[in-house]
Design a protein around this motif. Structure first.
Motif, PDB file in Angstrom:
ATOM      1  N   VAL A 136      26.371  61.935  35.980  1.00 47.23           N
ATOM      2  CA  VAL A 136      27.232  61.453  34.889  1.00 47.23           C
ATOM      3  C   VAL A 136      27.379  62.522  33.801  1.00 47.23           C
ATOM      4  O   VAL A 136      28.470  63.017  33.539  1.00 47.23           O
ATOM      5  CB  VAL A 136      26.682  60.145  34.272  1.00 47.23           C
ATOM      6  N   HIS A 137      26.277  62.863  33.159  1.00 44.29           N
ATOM      7  CA  HIS A 137      26.344  63.885  32.115  1.00 44.29           C
ATOM      8  C   HIS A 137      24.957  64.392  31.740  1.00 44.29           C
ATOM      9  O   HIS A 137      23.939  63.817  32.137  1.00 44.29           O
ATOM     10  CB  HIS A 137      27.098  63.382  30.868  1.00 44.29           C
ATOM     11  N   ALA A 138      24.946  65.483  30.998  1.00 37.52           N
ATOM     12  CA  ALA A 138      23.723  66.040  30.414  1.00 37.52           C
ATOM     13  C   ALA A 138      23.892  65.989  28.901  1.00 37.52           C
ATOM     14  O   ALA A 138      24.896  66.470  28.370  1.00 37.52           O
ATOM     15  CB  ALA A 138      23.500  67.478  30.870  1.00 37.52           C
ATOM     16  N   GLU A 139      22.920  65.366  28.245  1.00 34.74           N
ATOM     17  CA  GLU A 139      22.976  65.224  26.784  1.00 34.74           C
ATOM     18  C   GLU A 139      21.864  66.055  26.151  1.00 34.74           C
ATOM     19  O   GLU A 139      20.758  66.127  26.703  1.00 34.74           O
ATOM     20  CB  GLU A 139      22.751  63.764  26.387  1.00 34.74           C
ATOM     21  N   LEU A 195      19.258  64.019  31.373  1.00 34.42           N
ATOM     22  CA  LEU A 195      20.134  64.095  32.538  1.00 34.42           C
ATOM     23  C   LEU A 195      20.385  62.675  33.040  1.00 34.42           C
ATOM     24  O   LEU A 195      19.431  61.896  33.180  1.00 34.42           O
ATOM     25  CB  LEU A 195      19.481  64.931  33.636  1.00 34.42           C
ATOM     26  N   VAL A 196      21.649  62.343  33.297  1.00 37.11           N
ATOM     27  CA  VAL A 196      22.008  60.959  33.622  1.00 37.11           C
ATOM     28  C   VAL A 196      22.791  60.893  34.938  1.00 37.11           C
ATOM     29  O   VAL A 196      23.741  61.661  35.139  1.00 37.11           O
ATOM     30  CB  VAL A 196      22.854  60.342  32.476  1.00 37.11           C
ATOM     31  N   LEU A 255      22.881  68.190  40.456  1.00 39.06           N
ATOM     32  CA  LEU A 255      22.929  68.763  39.100  1.00 39.06           C
ATOM     33  C   LEU A 255      24.003  69.835  39.036  1.00 39.06           C
ATOM     34  O   LEU A 255      24.164  70.610  39.993  1.00 39.06           O
ATOM     35  CB  LEU A 255      21.570  69.411  38.748  1.00 39.06           C
ATOM     36  N   PRO A 256      24.745  69.897  37.935  1.00 42.32           N
ATOM     37  CA  PRO A 256      25.749  70.955  37.817  1.00 42.32           C
ATOM     38  C   PRO A 256      25.088  72.319  37.613  1.00 42.32           C
ATOM     39  O   PRO A 256      23.953  72.391  37.216  1.00 42.32           O
ATOM     40  CB  PRO A 256      26.568  70.567  36.589  1.00 42.32           C
ATOM     41  N   TRP A 299      27.626  67.288  27.848  1.00 43.24           N
ATOM     42  CA  TRP A 299      28.574  67.849  28.810  1.00 43.24           C
ATOM     43  C   TRP A 299      28.695  66.879  29.980  1.00 43.24           C
ATOM     44  O   TRP A 299      27.689  66.490  30.588  1.00 43.24           O
ATOM     45  CB  TRP A 299      28.122  69.231  29.291  1.00 43.24           C
ATOM     46  N   THR A 300      29.928  66.509  30.281  1.00 45.48           N
ATOM     47  CA  THR A 300      30.187  65.432  31.236  1.00 45.48           C
ATOM     48  C   THR A 300      30.564  65.958  32.614  1.00 45.48           C
ATOM     49  O   THR A 300      31.351  66.909  32.726  1.00 45.48           O
ATOM     50  CB  THR A 300      31.335  64.542  30.684  1.00 45.48           C
ATOM     51  N   GLY A 301      30.004  65.306  33.628  1.00 48.84           N
ATOM     52  CA  GLY A 301      30.410  65.563  35.011  1.00 48.84           C
ATOM     53  C   GLY A 301      29.891  66.869  35.575  1.00 48.84           C
ATOM     54  O   GLY A 301      29.250  67.670  34.880  1.00 48.84           O
TER      55      GLY A 301
END
Lengths: 179, 179
Positions: B117-120, B97-98, A178-179, B140-142
């Motif tokens: 991948v990203h958080a939507e 969260l993907v 997770l970022p 937010w991607t990556g």
């Protein structure tokens, strides 16, 4: 007169105490009314707040068509976020929630959680659970949370399945990035 | 003499104040050192504590081979647990969260979270986001959390995809059943 005042004071204190007891009874009543969840045959009790635990990872198993989410208590989350999971620290508890696969009604290629299957727990205590890799295992099945296993020996079944993960402290779960 | 004492007192107060400022700087430094995450083109900012939000559901998509976990802020969790999700209340925020699907090294039929991948996010504000079903969208991607979309019009893309779920307040997620 002083004695009478004291009596009134005592009565007031009594009322306050009684009110506090009644308030307390009202506040705790909904919990008391819930059916108690029986302990696992090895003595592990269901953590009361696992639904509020934070995310460690998820998975989907194609061999038995289930979706899983892995949560952790505070000790486990701290370990996961600092990369201290091999071994996990004593006090860490992992919770794996399992549902049968279902298909989303408006996205047929999306697998979503269907019927709830069970909640599984791994409780790290390297001394107490030395014979099963330092982990106490427990599982509660179904929405009525029936403890799994006839007797404490059920944990050998769990441990046997986790043996391939010996080099990862017997844990299948890898914390998701997770970022 | 009294004046001198006052000066010492002032100096002490100054030291205490300075120490407090320094302590504050030390405490906040790790956050300040983190690169700031840019806002979404529609002005939505990344909720700082989404990693600590609680579980609503999970999913796995076979069309793009991703695993997903859906978390919610406190307002969303309260709504999900009391069955008040159609519509979701103003103030609810959903976080999806993907990760790319990966295969577990010791359980080849288990899909686990691989690359992030990203958080939507979907932010419910029925007045502010009236034109997109009451929801503000953001992604937010990556791992470096780049905001998605060239300009605020990107939200129409999100909203278009969510249109089949109009009768479920435009939300694909159904809260997973939990005992």
């Amino acid at each position: 007169m002083r004695k009478r005042n004291l009596k009134i004071l005592r009565t007031k204190q009594g009322c306050v105490a009684l009110a506090a007891i009644l308030m307390s009874a009202v506040v705790t009543a909904p919990h008391a009314a819930e059916p108690a969840v029986a302990a696992s045959p090895n003595g592990i009790t269901l953590p009361s707040d696992y639904r509020n635990w934070r995310l460690i990872a998820s998975s989907q198993r194609n061999d038995n068509n289930t979706l899983r989410v892995i949560l952790g208590n505070d000790t486990a989350i701290k370990a996961a976020r600092t990369g201290n999971t091999n071994p996990w620290p004593d006090g860490a508890i992992l919770c794996k929630l399992v549902w049968k696969d279902a298909i989303h009604e408006h996205w047929e290629t999306a697998v979503i959680p269907g019927e709830f299957v069970h909640a599984e727990f791994m409780v790290k205590n390297s001394g107490k659970y030395r014979e099963t890799g330092g982990w106490g295992f427990a599982r509660w099945t179904g929405m009525d949370q029936r403890p799994y296993g006839k007797d404490a020996a059920f944990a050998q079944e769990c441990f046997g399945c986790h043996t391939p993960m010996k080099n990862n402290d017997y844990v299948f779960t890898h914390p998701a990035k997770l970022p």
